[in-house]
Enzyme design. Structure first.
Site, PDB file in Angstrom:
ATOM      1  N   ASP A 178       0.769  -1.049   0.020  1.00  0.00           N
ATOM      2  CA  ASP A 178      -0.258  -0.002   0.040  1.00  0.00           C
ATOM      3  C   ASP A 178       1.059   1.120  -0.055  1.00  0.00           C
ATOM      4  OD1 ASP A 178      -1.612  -2.324   0.554  1.00  0.00           O
ATOM      5  OD2 ASP A 178      -3.000  -0.967   1.830  1.00  0.00           O
ATOM      6  N   LYS A 233      -6.463   3.420  -3.586  1.00  0.00           N
ATOM      7  CA  LYS A 233      -7.026   3.539  -2.223  1.00  0.00           C
ATOM      8  C   LYS A 233      -7.395   4.973  -1.719  1.00  0.00           C
ATOM      9  CE  LYS A 233      -5.166   2.197   2.455  1.00  0.00           C
ATOM     10  NZ  LYS A 233      -4.122   1.585   2.956  1.00  0.00           N
ATOM     11  N   LYS A 287     -10.003   0.448  -2.700  1.00  0.00           N
ATOM     12  CA  LYS A 287      -9.827   0.136  -1.383  1.00  0.00           C
ATOM     13  C   LYS A 287     -10.265   1.531  -0.604  1.00  0.00           C
ATOM     14  CE  LYS A 287      -6.813  -1.220   2.249  1.00  0.00           C
ATOM     15  NZ  LYS A 287      -5.522  -1.788   2.715  1.00  0.00           N
TER      16      LYS A 287
END
Length: 224
Positions: A89, A153, A182
């Site tokens: 991430d 994300k 996400k």
């Protein structure tokens, strides 16, 4: 719905103990979460705790502000993969987004993505949607969507504003279908989690994962 399979069970506090990471991994296995998301220094331990169970280990890169030098991010990625991370991430350079330096962002992406993909790892780019305008979010969707990252994300969980249904809807509208979404930041209960999924999120980053699936008070869970 089996919401557990959407959740990255997350603990990113700088004060996290090894025992906290062990508990996080045990809960992820028990409830069937998609992944655990832990600080880079705990990736190796998390892999040990998960063992052969079908839970992925994710970690963060350039966290939480994204303004680390590209070389530093590359080094973090390399070390995380060596330690066994399955998913990365990565915080985009938020300063570059706010200054409309799309060339810098494209260069950052062109150096990070080929290496990550060559190792067969999942790549999630975090753009901190809560501090961006709609136009900035759309431009990020275009840049990262065309490149073919695995997930875009919403948030780190450290900005003043986390995930919103509106941001997820905007992502959904402007990302190609092969790029997943996400949502993370401030997801504390099942009702909100379900709204984000209905809006298009396929993964949720939560420190309150157990509360979401069991209905227990979120205050009982470790925050970030």
């Amino acid at each position: 719905m089996k919401i557990a399979s959407y959740i990255d069970h997350t603990l990113l506090k700088p004060t996290a103990l090894v025992s906290d990471i062990e508990k996080l991994c045990q809960e992820a296995v028990e409830y069937g979460f998609a992944a655990v998301c832990v600080p880079p220094n705990f990736v190796k331990k998390a892999k040990e705790f998960i063992g052969d169970k079908p839970v992925k280990v994710a970690t963060v890169i350039g966290f939480p502000f994204g303004y680390s030098a590209l070389e530093a991010k590359l080094a973090e990625v390399l070390l995380a993969i060596v330690d066994g991370a399955d998913e990365l991430d990565i915080v985009a350079n938020i300063s570059a987004i706010k200054n409309a330096d799309w060339l810098y962002l494209a260069n950052e992406l062109s150096h990070l993505m080929p290496f990550i993909k060559s190792k067969g790892k999942v790549m999630k780019m975090i753009i901190e949607s809560g501090v961006l305008t709609d136009d900035e979010i759309i431009k990020c969707c275009e840049l990262y969507g065309v490149a073919g990252i695995d997930f875009l994300k919403t948030s780190t969980g450290y900005a003043e504003k986390g995930a919103t249904v509106e941001a997820v809807q905007l992502f959904k509208k402007h990302l190609p279908s092969n790029v997943q979404i996400k949502a993370s930041g401030g997801i504390r209960d099942y009702a909100f989690a379900r709204k984000l999924i209905d809006a298009g999120a396929t993964r949720l980053g939560c420190s309150a994962g157990v509360a979401i699936v069991t209905g227990a008070p979120a205050s009982e869970q470790g925050g970030y």
